[in-house]
Write an enzyme that holds these catalytic residues in place. Structure first.
Site, short mmCIF file in Angstrom:
data_model
loop_
_atom_site.label_atom_id
_atom_site.label_comp_id
_atom_site.label_asym_id
_atom_site.label_seq_id
_atom_site.Cartn_x
_atom_site.Cartn_y
_atom_site.Cartn_z
N ASP A 1 -5.35 -8.46 1.56
CA ASP A 1 -5.51 -9.89 1.30
C ASP A 1 -6.43 -10.13 0.10
O ASP A 1 -6.19 -11.01 -0.72
CB ASP A 1 -6.09 -10.60 2.53
CG ASP A 1 -5.22 -10.42 3.77
OD1 ASP A 1 -4.00 -10.29 3.61
OD2 ASP A 1 -5.77 -10.42 4.89
N ASN B 1 0.85 -1.19 0.00
CA ASN B 1 0.00 0.00 0.00
C ASN B 1 0.89 1.24 0.00
O ASN B 1 2.12 1.14 0.01
CB ASN B 1 -0.98 -0.02 1.18
CG ASN B 1 -0.29 -0.05 2.53
OD1 ASN B 1 0.79 0.51 2.72
ND2 ASN B 1 -0.91 -0.71 3.50
N ARG B 2 0.29 2.40 -0.01
CA ARG B 2 1.08 3.63 -0.13
C ARG B 2 2.05 3.79 1.04
O ARG B 2 3.23 4.12 0.83
CB ARG B 2 0.15 4.84 -0.19
CG ARG B 2 0.92 6.17 -0.21
CD ARG B 2 0.03 7.33 -0.60
NE ARG B 2 -1.30 7.25 -0.03
CZ ARG B 2 -2.35 7.93 -0.50
NH1 ARG B 2 -2.20 8.72 -1.55
NH2 ARG B 2 -3.53 7.82 0.07
N LYS B 3 1.59 3.54 2.25
CA LYS B 3 2.45 3.70 3.42
C LYS B 3 3.63 2.73 3.36
O LYS B 3 4.77 3.09 3.67
CB LYS B 3 1.63 3.48 4.69
CG LYS B 3 2.40 3.69 5.97
CD LYS B 3 1.50 3.51 7.19
CE LYS B 3 2.27 3.69 8.49
NZ LYS B 3 1.39 3.49 9.68
N GLU B 4 3.35 1.50 2.96
CA GLU B 4 4.42 0.50 2.85
C GLU B 4 5.41 0.86 1.75
O GLU B 4 6.62 0.66 1.90
CB GLU B 4 3.80 -0.88 2.59
CG GLU B 4 3.02 -1.42 3.79
CD GLU B 4 2.11 -2.58 3.43
OE1 GLU B 4 1.68 -3.29 4.37
OE2 GLU B 4 1.81 -2.78 2.23
#
Length: 491
Positions: free
Chosen positions: A275, A205-208
């Site tokens: 998921d 995701n964006r944060k990751e």
């Protein structure tokens, strides 16, 4: 997306063999209500009304694949504890191959407890192990992977940093799969993505993605910079960054970038959305869809998942319905009984009011349209049960219908007030009503409530019957008589 392509994929899903490798855990939900503050501390008191356990982590990925109809095997390591046995029991009930789920003495099987009241998560309590696998159990897992990966169409790696996916395990997965051209899709965690080298595609995701690249993503340029950094560091051919309300962006090694906008939905819970993305991406690729189309499919499914509370799955019927809404042509609104039953069950679960009416609708006229518009205003969805040609002949005589069932179906589906059309062969719609279970049953004003087929059934589960007056002078019979009269005079 093309609806027929999606339907064809799900028809083949039962032949797709998917291997899920990663961290398993249980997700416990305590559902309750809160209306007071504790006298012991400034915290809310929750009265628990319901409890349930769900498969979490890699287990939720497996659950999503099962919901799509795929064959699923899970490879992991859990503890010899109560939570571990509960996981194995849950998988066995669903027909999942658990042979490569090893139990390590002394290891703690993860369990996340979420307390929810008024549709809001109040607190989460984690009980888990983060230690890497012991050498012996790690080698057992690696041996199984090296011997069996070749029997699968796709491998899904679900990393929650709980110790199962050691560098050696990951290297074994990617190297063995790549030799057989089996795609490996990874939902990554942490800041060091080099351990995923050899994977087909990562789905942060964006944060990751920000954590892995060191680039704050603020606009299109910084998004591209973050993607380039990750792909060059890992030697990656494909990267799919999920961006919440901004959709997804797929970056390919050939320089192609595909931005996929999200469909506006009310978001209740993002738990497990990653998921769902991983599962749909894998199903699409294993089923022969191009990566970009698989990503679009995953985007549709994620939009459905976040509208549900807690770790949840998405069904083919829900996805097909969502794809159909993107291209709201008349074909997409005509459903058979089995598919429509699933769609309507999902709509009822969201609290939507389903309205049902039926008829022959041979020669559509203004009276029909006004009647149907009034019926639609009674609820959130209007379902039309349409008599088949054979049914019309039995009811109206051998000269009817004038318009065949295919044309009648498309004409009715073209009306904005109708959400779905379903043909039925019987003389009455009782079996269709039984399958769909609408909350509101509508008929014309020439009926009495007692004469409405399905009245007792609908009222037995709390539904109701509504009668809508017809427009005076508007009927198919009148139209036929007028045509015959005018053309007879001319001759």
């Amino acid at each position: 997306m093309d609806r027929k392509m999606v339907e064809s994929l799900f028809q083949r899903a039962s032949t797709l063999k998917c291997l899920v490798v990663g961290d398993l855990m249980l997700d416990e939900y305590l559902w309750g209500r809160t209306d007071r503050i504790s006298p012991e501390a400034p915290v809310q008191v929750v009265d628990v009304l319901r409890e349930d356990l769900r498969l979490g982590g890699a287990g939720n990925v497996a659950n999503n694949l099962l919901a799509l109809g795929c064959q699923v095997t899970v490879a992991s390591v859990i503890g010899e504890d109560e939570n571990g046995w509960a996981l194995l029991k849950a998988f066995s009930r669903q027909g999942v191959d658990t042979a490569p789920i090893y139990q390590e003495p002394g290891r703690r099987t993860g369990r996340k407890t979420r307390v929810i009241a008024a549709n809001q998560q109040i607190v989460r309590i984690d009980r888990e192990s983060r230690e890497p696998l012991s050498g012996q159990i790690e080698q057992q897992l690696i041996n199984w992977l090296q011997q069996h990966i070749t029997g699968f169409d796709v491998v899904l790696v679900s990393d929650y940093l709980k110790g199962v996916l050691t560098p050696s395990v990951l290297a074994s997965v990617t190297s063995t799969a790549s030799r057989r051209n089996i795609p490996v899709l990874v939902d990554p965690k942490g800041s060091d993505y080099s351990k995923y080298r050899g994977a087909t595609c990562l789905t942060p995701n964006r944060k990751e993605a920000e954590a892995a690249s060191g680039v704050p993503i603020q606009d299109g340029a910084s998004l591209q910079q973050a993607a380039d950094t990750i792909m060059s560091t890992v030697g990656l051919d494909n990267l799919l960054i999920t961006r919440s309300e901004e959709g997804m962006s797929l970056f390919c090694g050939n320089g192609e970038t595909v931005h996929i906008p999200t469909v506006a939905r009310e978001v209740f819970d993002v738990t497990g959305a990653g998921d769902t993305v991983l599962a749909l991406l894998a199903c699409g690729l294993a089923g022969g869809l191009p990566l970009a189309e698989s990503a679009r499919l995953a985007n549709v499914a994620a939009g459905i998942a976040v509208a549900k509370l807690g770790t949840s799955t998405v069904t083919p019927a829900e996805i097909i319905a969502a794809v159909s809404l993107e291209h709201r042509d008349s074909d997409s609104k005509i459903k058979n009984r089995e598919v429509l039953s699933e769609i309507i069950a999902a709509e009822r679960a969201k609290g939507r009011q389903v309205v049902f009416t039926n008829g022959c609708f041979d020669l559509l006229h203004a009276g029909h349209v006004k009647y149907l518009q009034a019926a639609r205003r009674l609820g959130d969805l209007l379902i039309l049960g349409l008599n088949s040609d054979a049914s019309v002949r039995r009811l109206k005589g051998p000269k009817r219908p004038l318009i065949d069932e295919d044309e009648r179906g498309h004409l009715m589906a073209a009306l904005d007030c109708i959400d779905y059309v379903c043909l039925f062969e019987e003389d009455t719609p009782l079996e269709l009503i039984t399958a769909l279970k609408p909350q509101i049953l509508v008929k014309g004003g020439d009926y009495t409530p007692e004469g409405v087929v399905g009245k007792d059934l609908v009222e037995s589960y709390g539904g109701r019957v509504e009668l809508i007056p017809f427009v005076d002078g508007k009927s198919t019979t009148n139209i036929i008589e007028k045509v015959l009269e005018r053309y007879t005079d001319e001759q």
